[in-house]
Design an enzyme around this catalytic site. Structure first.
Site, PDB file in Angstrom:
ATOM      1  N   LYS A   1       0.828  -1.204   0.000  1.00 58.94           N
ATOM      2  CA  LYS A   1       0.000   0.000   0.000  1.00 58.94           C
ATOM      3  C   LYS A   1       0.869   1.264   0.000  1.00 58.94           C
ATOM      4  O   LYS A   1       2.084   1.174  -0.029  1.00 58.94           O
ATOM      5  CB  LYS A   1      -0.970  -0.031   1.190  1.00 58.94           C
TER       6      LYS A   1
HETATM    7  C1  LIG Z   1      -5.258  -4.430   1.566  1.00 61.93           C
HETATM    8  C2  LIG Z   1      -6.718  -4.288   1.565  1.00 61.93           C
HETATM    9  C3  LIG Z   1      -7.514  -4.591   2.686  1.00 61.93           C
HETATM   10  C4  LIG Z   1      -6.999  -5.317   3.899  1.00 61.93           C
HETATM   11  O1  LIG Z   1      -5.936  -4.766   4.493  1.00 61.93           O
HETATM   12  P1  LIG Z   1      -4.956  -5.639   5.408  1.00 61.93           P
HETATM   13  O2  LIG Z   1      -4.148  -4.586   6.075  1.00 61.93           O
HETATM   14  O3  LIG Z   1      -4.165  -6.525   4.495  1.00 61.93           O
HETATM   15  O4  LIG Z   1      -5.795  -6.406   6.362  1.00 61.93           O
HETATM   16  C5  LIG Z   1      -8.870  -4.302   2.625  1.00 61.93           C
HETATM   17  N1  LIG Z   1      -9.423  -3.773   1.538  1.00 61.93           N
HETATM   18  C6  LIG Z   1      -8.704  -3.501   0.430  1.00 61.93           C
HETATM   19  C7  LIG Z   1      -9.387  -2.890  -0.744  1.00 61.93           C
HETATM   20  C8  LIG Z   1      -7.334  -3.762   0.411  1.00 61.93           C
HETATM   21  O5  LIG Z   1      -6.631  -3.519  -0.702  1.00 61.93           O
END
Ligand SMILES: *Cc1c(COP(=O)(O)O)cnc(C)c1O
Length: 390
Positions: free
Chosen positions: A190
């Site tokens: 991210k």
């Molecule tokens: C990465 C992601 C999540 C979950 O995040 P984590 O930190 O991996 O639990 C939820 N929604 C979307 C759209 C994501 O890309």
């Protein structure tokens, strides 16, 4: 041959120093770095409250719990997302339904939402909450969604796991104008990372207090929130069933340090996206569409391999690029087609725009540290594969 991933974290010497310094401090678990990280993210978003949690999925779960989502309730989201955007409702015992996507932005379609709400009102089965995902970093039609939320009385959770630093009509994602709560993920692919990590931001005091409590077993040490008398300095009360979803101070220290480079991260991603537009010009594929009233955080750069324009299938292009060390990816397999959701009654054909999109989608490498040379290698390989075959 060196491979190029589709996404990758950028960890600097200062980031490492910040974590090491915290390791030498008195606090390893939730300590002073958590509050500092929360203030930094809240300030960037323009939100009143921020609650750091152990990951983005936990943030979504707590957001649902704070709305009292439970058995008999329904949560709607987009099929074009990571499964966590839907699973959060299932953790609470609520049902999930989906709204098909917009053909251009690949986000939940506000027009489809409007139609589905009309029908749901007739059937007396309106959603309690809608999770609007800012797919690839570009916010959904938040003003329309917020207006429908007022009309139909549902809460809006924005899943901005892709969209830290994005904006919509001049409003920073997370500023609370269009959503009751906004959720971020700090997974390494991210925008900003804390290894694992997540955050909920909100302007609503009631939700903030609830989230804070739910993050830590449902326990409060606030005398004003207690049902009984505080018996002494040791006293706390568990008011409801919460979880241990806390982030560590080590992670928060990394997050604070990363946030110092967020604008640079965003700028580089934006520049790389613009450059892809130039490098891919003339190839038989479609590049991402950008709504004029929003700024994407450019988490993903998704192209569509359209069988009407090239004899190559998406599968062939994917395999050929992978064989060349270009680790492209696909976002997302429509959630309703996952075996778990099929067992709940969903089937192919239910959300045709998302399903057609999925057949053609390909995520190209896009991350802060992607060099101009590597990006050219990606574009050249893609051109070669599309034009001459695998
Ligand atoms: C990465 C992601 C999540 C979950 O995040 P984590 O930190 O991996 O639990 C939820 N929604 C979307 C759209 C994501 O890309």
């Amino acid at each position: 041959m060196r491979s190029i991933p589709y996404g990758r974290q950028d960890v600097s010497a200062e980031d490492i120093e910040a974590v090491v310094e915290t390791l030498r401090s008195d606090w390893l678990t939730q300590g002073p770095k958590i509050g500092e990280f929360e203030r930094v993210v809240a300030a960037r978003c323009g939100a009143r409250h921020a609650m750091a949690v152990s990951n983005g999925t936990a943030a979504l779960h707590l957001a649902c719990l704070a709305l009292d989502l439970g058995p008999g309730d329904v949560l709607w989201t987009t099929p074009n997302t990571f499964v966590a955007s839907a699973n959060c409702a299932r953790y609470c015992g609520a049902d999930v339904d989906f709204v098909d996507i917009d053909e251009r932005s690949y986000n939940l379609s506000a027009a489809a939402l409007r139609d589905k709400l009309l029908e749901a009102r007739r059937q007396g089965r309106l959603p309690k909450a809608v999770v609007a995902v800012a797919f690839s970093g570009q916010p959904a039609d938040m003003a329309e969604i917020a207006e429908l939320a007022r009309t139909y009385g549902f809460a809006v959770i924005e899943d901005a796991s892709h969209a830290l630093g994005a904006s919509y009509r001049g409003h920073a994602t997370g500023d609370g104008t269009y959503a009751d709560m906004t959720v971020f993920s700090f997974h390494p692919v991210k925008l900003v990372t804390t290894a694992e990590g997540g955050m909920v931001v909100t302007n609503r005091d009631d939700l903030a207090a609830r989230l804070r409590r739910l993050r830590s077993h449902g326990i409060t040490r606030e005398p004003s929130q207690m049902e009984g008398e505080a018996a002494g300095g040791w006293y706390y009360e568990q008011l409801e069933l919460g979880f241990n979803y806390r982030m560590t101070d080590l992670q928060a220290a990394l997050g604070i340090s990363q946030m110092g480079r967020l604008e640079r991260f965003l700028e580089r991603r934006r520049a790389l996206a613009a450059r892809y537009g130039e490098l891919l010009d003339g190839l038989p594929l479609s590049v991402p569409w950008q709504a004029p009233d929003r700024n994407s955080a450019w988490h993903l750069y998704v192209v569509r391999i359209d069988s009407a324009r090239t004899p190559r299938t998406r599968r062939e292009v994917f395999d050929a690029l992978r064989a060349r060390g270009i680790l492209v990816s696909v976002h997302y397999i429509p959630v309703h087609l996952q075996p778990y959701y099929r067992r709940l009654g969903f089937s192919a054909g239910a959300f045709p725009v998302a399903e057609r999109y999925y057949e053609q989608a390909l995520s190209l490498p896009l991350y802060y540290g992607l060099s101009d040379g590597d990006q050219e290698r990606v574009a050249a390989a893609l051109a070669e594969v599309l034009q001459s075959g695998a």
